[in-house]
Design an enzyme around this catalytic site. Sequence first.
Site, mmCIF file in Angstrom:
data_model
loop_
_atom_site.group_PDB
_atom_site.id
_atom_site.type_symbol
_atom_site.label_atom_id
_atom_site.label_comp_id
_atom_site.label_asym_id
_atom_site.label_seq_id
_atom_site.Cartn_x
_atom_site.Cartn_y
_atom_site.Cartn_z
ATOM 1 N N SER A 11 -18.866 29.047 31.207
ATOM 2 C CA SER A 11 -18.054 28.443 32.256
ATOM 3 C C SER A 11 -18.913 27.518 33.101
ATOM 4 O O SER A 11 -19.996 27.910 33.553
ATOM 5 C CB SER A 11 -17.436 29.523 33.145
ATOM 6 N N HIS A 34 -15.990 26.253 28.842
ATOM 7 C CA HIS A 34 -14.891 26.826 29.607
ATOM 8 C C HIS A 34 -14.826 26.149 30.972
ATOM 9 O O HIS A 34 -15.807 26.130 31.716
ATOM 10 C CB HIS A 34 -15.123 28.334 29.775
ATOM 11 N N ASP A 36 -12.790 26.078 34.545
ATOM 12 C CA ASP A 36 -11.864 26.796 35.418
ATOM 13 C C ASP A 36 -11.202 25.830 36.392
ATOM 14 O O ASP A 36 -11.877 25.177 37.189
ATOM 15 C CB ASP A 36 -12.610 27.876 36.212
ATOM 16 N N MET A 38 -8.721 25.746 39.489
ATOM 17 C CA MET A 38 -8.113 26.613 40.510
ATOM 18 C C MET A 38 -7.488 25.748 41.593
ATOM 19 O O MET A 38 -8.056 24.725 41.987
ATOM 20 C CB MET A 38 -9.177 27.526 41.132
ATOM 21 N N HIS A 67 -9.018 26.760 31.565
ATOM 22 C CA HIS A 67 -8.385 27.966 32.112
ATOM 23 C C HIS A 67 -7.699 27.594 33.422
ATOM 24 O O HIS A 67 -8.360 27.324 34.428
ATOM 25 C CB HIS A 67 -9.452 29.042 32.327
ATOM 26 N N MET A 69 -5.894 28.460 36.549
ATOM 27 C CA MET A 69 -5.560 29.491 37.535
ATOM 28 C C MET A 69 -4.778 28.787 38.648
ATOM 29 O O MET A 69 -5.272 28.576 39.762
ATOM 30 C CB MET A 69 -6.835 30.162 38.057
ATOM 31 N N MET A 138 -8.676 38.933 31.973
ATOM 32 C CA MET A 138 -9.626 38.823 33.083
ATOM 33 C C MET A 138 -10.301 40.171 33.310
ATOM 34 O O MET A 138 -9.626 41.196 33.443
ATOM 35 C CB MET A 138 -8.911 38.378 34.353
ATOM 36 N N ASP A 176 -13.129 37.305 30.416
ATOM 37 C CA ASP A 176 -13.696 36.396 31.406
ATOM 38 C C ASP A 176 -13.941 37.156 32.693
ATOM 39 O O ASP A 176 -13.015 37.692 33.290
ATOM 40 C CB ASP A 176 -12.714 35.240 31.644
#
Length: 224
Positions: A11, A34, A36, A38, A67, A69, A138, A176
């Site tokens: 990540s 990866h 993230d 958010m 990913h 979120m 998660m 993760d």
Amino acid sequence: MSLPAMQITPSVLNANFAELGAEIARIPSADMVHVDVMDGHFVPNLTIGLPVVESIRKATDKLLDIHLMIEDPDRWAPDYAAAGADSVTFHVEAARAPIRLARELRKLGARASMALKPATPIDGFADMLTEVDMVLLMTVEPGFGGQSFLDLVLPKIRRTRELVRRTGAQILVQVDGGVSVDTIGRAAEAGADVFVAGSAVYRADDPDAMVNELRDAAVKGCQH
């Protein structure tokens, strides 16, 4: 592209955001990168969005594992697939029509993946497993890097692997959160085969050597 049985997907959450292209170049042994995303709503943290992912896509030819979120993935997830993401993960807790969304992502050429928070049971989503290419479990509460691995998720990893096996389909099980040399073996033994590692990789003296060390530890774990 043939991928190894145990995949390490570092990540970039713990990388230097001002030098993402160079940071990704430090992990040539990684199977995917990866990223993230958010939004400060679905999770309390705020990170990067579509323009940065588009820039990352131009900076590397490595597989991008996005990913999300975020709230309203039904609206935003397809844009990430269109931007060149190889895999797009949405949270089932946020998606209004997860099957339709998974099919749309696949239609756009990306792998579809559904993510579950630690307290969300997998059994309610067993019937839609064949609609996705990967399930992300998660192993920390989503939103921040550097948290400790939650062993209480191990039974859910085993249950997910069992449900995947029953489908007869090739569906990856990703974990993760808190993944390190000390924890990856337990997750692999439980049935995970894709591992997101952020701080373990980017806080190491040699991030790429850590990628390979984590993969070796996962292989040993699944042999137990």
